[in-house]
Design an enzyme around this catalytic site. Structure first.
Site, PDB file in Angstrom:
ATOM      1  N   GLU A   1      41.961  43.249  40.583  1.00  0.00           N
ATOM      2  CA  GLU A   1      42.785  42.184  41.161  1.00  0.00           C
ATOM      3  C   GLU A   1      44.167  42.154  40.544  1.00  0.00           C
ATOM      4  OE1 GLU A   1      39.748  41.814  39.909  1.00  0.00           O
ATOM      5  OE2 GLU A   1      38.500  41.410  41.671  1.00  0.00           O
TER       6      GLU A   1
ATOM      7  N   HIS B   1      31.551  31.784  43.317  1.00  0.00           N
ATOM      8  CA  HIS B   1      31.888  32.013  44.726  1.00  0.00           C
ATOM      9  C   HIS B   1      32.147  30.694  45.456  1.00  0.00           C
ATOM     10  CE1 HIS B   1      29.940  35.744  43.492  1.00  0.00           C
ATOM     11  NE2 HIS B   1      30.537  36.340  44.499  1.00  0.00           N
TER      12      HIS B   1
END
Lengths: 337, 347
Positions: A60, A129
């Site tokens: 990322e 999540h």
């Protein structure tokens, strides 16, 4: 006009920008061949080619950093961070580099990048999540933060984000991808079919960053919300029978403070709701701003309804999620003062 | 694009008893087979929970990768540590976790390993040295380095095995960890389970080197690639790396080439790989292969294996019953464990 859910609307926004601007590129984990975990980039690689829509390694920090360099030298990248919960390895690049590039170069360079991230809970994703990290980014000067609540807004706001010359965090409430969600998890899920905001133009249109929308007009109190919580606030207003005005902020930076002031001066009461944890959340900023600007119009303390100050607990999903009952109870408390 | 291809399954040569089997011992080999079956049946049962709506959210199955988890953990004792991944059920069981408490975690019960707060992706078992599965790709790798530094400083003699997938080898955390562990000569086994795909992206489309083990050279440590579906090959590499770590020789990077025969997660429809590829890897099933081999070597006869599988079925059934009979967590404890409890007031 076409019927679209939020996934299709976002896909359409990307498609329109890829077709209209050769400098726009879309990349991230699984966005190319696969079309994205939530299907937002489905078909884009086939239509626009592997040079425009491509997979990136799971890195990322690297993805965002590459986007900054691309943006500084003429491209307009859109990065997908697969879940907002995965964004932290890129935090340094976003905060130390993207956010400050314009400032530290005296306006010579800028980072016209968009970082899309599926976000929020209500899908039993557990603690890695489900998070809502907007407050971490609204605190950083130089970034813009967008959180749409419906397909129509999602497309128009994403187009504005891509066209914007500053770095934009674009958080997509996962629970709204397929349909509006009012927090009544025990009821069957509903789709965007038949919802007025599911009618989406197929071509280009833009919704300016920094313009709130009035989701429901009312005179008794003002509820400030964004993303999934707009729908929860609307449900709570109906269920309590209290004539609440629900403001969908749509972008939290820049913030439409004029719309907030106008509403609170009209109603004299204000409730702030968000799914993110409470302490230091964006609700604290909203509460402070309303107090500073509307103190003499307020008839009751400003209250907040938020997630608890815990990691997102898998088993306590619906205790954590600020559903219509908690919002309704807070509406009654604000009205009782 | 280089798609992963299964090699032909080599026939088991009875005469070639792997040298490492002497070290593992007949009892150890049977226990390894038992754990591999237990992992498989745990995951199949967990999958069934979802199909029948008993559990929800997502999970990641390691079916097809059991020899890697069990082969590495064969070289570890209870006082050694592991860090794990989002695909971590096998690591938990290989390191000695009770399936009842794991099922309870799936069902969100108070008796679960994380009191129901974690779910499939966060099972930790400190009593067995399992520092936890991790929903963040690469998240456990640097933690393993820290655990190894603790072991070195406290002279416990422990080594740490850090499991991660091929996707994680492109995260910055992986590279930082290998450098630190090598620089400080820390007792770490960096175990890459190279199952060929980071979700939908084939290894060759995400990684600049041909093998993850090639990365070891950049950090001055040994790097080996083994067949991750071959218990003997994995165990041999793990023992060698653990021996080196315990001697103070520092870390090793062990790449185990394997395959997940299920999708990445529950919602994966496998559109990025072919049925032929999946079937070819299923033909190299690590459990069937190990069982055939132990039978051929006379370590575990067909009858032994059958009774072992029956015992695993009972353990699974007992585990499910335990989990289903366990209480849900109390909402009164919503805020528990966010911070360390304040010290009790002086009496």
């Amino acid at each position: 006009m076409s019927r679209m859910n939020m996934v299709q609307a976002l896909n359409s926004a990307l498609d329109v920008k890829l077709a209209g601007d050769p400098d726009v590129l879309v990349f991230g984990e699984d966005v190319g061949f696969f079309g994205g975990v939530f299907r937002v980039t489905e078909g884009l690689q086939q239509r626009h080619g592997e040079g425009r829509v491509f997979d990136a390694p799971i890195a990322e920090a690297g993805q965002v950093a590459v986007a900054i360099g691309m943006g500084a030298y003429g491209l307009r990248p859109v990065v997908e961070c697969q879940f907002a919960d995965y964004i932290y390895p890129a935090f340094d690049q976003i905060v130390s580099e993207a956010a400050r590039l314009r400032y530290r170069s005296g306006g010579e360079f800028n980072a016209p990048i968009t970082i899309r991230a599926p976000y929020g809970g209500g899908i039993f994703g557990g603690q890695t999540h489900s998070q809502s990290p907007e407050g971490l980014f609204s605190h950083v000067c130089g970034l813009k933060t967008v959180i749409p609540s419906n397909p129509y807004d999602a497309k128009g706001l994403l187009i504005s984000a891509i066209e914007d010359d500053d770095p934009v965090l674009f958080f997509e409430p996962k629970r709204l991808y397929a349909g509006p969600f009012d927090g009544h998890h025990e009821r069957p899920a509903v789709s965007w079919d038949g919802h007025s905001k599911g009618d989406v133009p197929t071509g280009r249109y833009a919704i300016p960053l920094g313009e709130a929308a009035i989701a429901r007009e009312g005179g008794d109190l003002t509820i400030l919300a964004y993303g999934t919580m707009v729908h929860v606030a609307l449900a709570a207003a109906e269920e309590t029978g209290i004539d609440a005005e629900v403001i969908d902020l749509r972008t939290i930076v820049p913030l439409d403070i004029a719309a907030i002031e106008a509403s609170v001066r009209k109603t004299g009461r204000c409730l702030v709701v968000h799914e993110a944890t409470r302490t230091g959340g964006f609700g604290a900023e909203l509460s402070a701003l309303v107090q500073e600007r509307c103190f003499h119009w307020l008839e009751a303390p400003i209250l907040r309804v938020t997630g608890w100050d815990t990691p997102y607990p898998r088993e306590f999903e619906w205790e954590y999620f600020p559903g219509p009952q908690r919002v309704g109870a807070a509406i009654r408390r604000v009205m009782a003062e | 694009m280089t798609a992963a291809r299964a090699e032909d399954a080599p026939p088991v040569a009875v005469a070639n008893r792997p040298a490492i089997y002497d070290r593992v011992g007949a009892g150890g080999l049977r226990e390894a087979l038992r754990r591999m079956h237990l992992i498989r049946r745990f995951e199949e049962t967990a999958e069934d929970f979802y199909v029948r709506g008993k559990s929800y959210g997502t999970m990641h199955l390691s079916i097809g990768q059991e020899a890697t988890a069990v082969g590495v953990c064969a070289a570890l004792g209870d006082s050694d540590y592991v860090t794990s991944t989002h695909r971590g059920h096998g690591h938990c069981i290989a390191k000695g976790a009770e399936v009842g408490r794991m099922f309870a975690e799936f069902l969100g019960r108070e008796t679960g390993y994380c009191r129901g707060r974690g779910g499939s992706m966060h099972i930790a078992d400190p009593a067995k040295g399992n520092l936890g599965a991790n929903g963040i790709v690469g998240g456990g790798i640097p933690i393993a380095v820290g655990a190894a530094l603790s072991a070195k400083r406290l002279r416990t003699g422990a080594v740490v095995a850090s499991f991660f997938g091929d996707g994680a080898n492109n995260e910055g955390a992986f590279h930082e960890s290998l450098n630190i562990a090598s620089l400080w000569k820390l007792p770490v086994l960096f175990v890459c389970e190279n199952n060929q795909y980071g979700m939908s992206v084939a290894f060759a489309r995400s990684t600049a080197v041909a093998s993850v083990a090639d990365r070891a050279a950049a950090y001055s440590m040994p790097g080996v690639t083994v067949d991750g579906n071959d218990f003997a090959a994995v165990a041999a590499a793990a023992f060698e790396a653990a021996d080196r770590a315990r001697r103070g020789g520092g870390p090793t990077l062990v790449e185990c080439k394997t395959y997940r025969t299920r999708g990445h997660s529950r919602s994966d429809r496998n559109r990025y790989r072919t049925k032929d590829e999946i079937e070819a890897w299923k033909a190299r099933d690590p459990i069937e292969r190990f069982e055939r081999e132990l039978s051929a070597l006379g370590v575990a006869t067909a009858a032994d294996a059958a009774s072992l599988r029956e015992a695993v079925e009972r353990e699974i059934a007992d585990g499910v019953a335990f989990a289903e009979a366990s209480p849900a967590p109390s909402t009164a404890e919503l805020m528990r464990d966010v911070h360390t409890p304040a010290a009790a007031a002086p009496r």
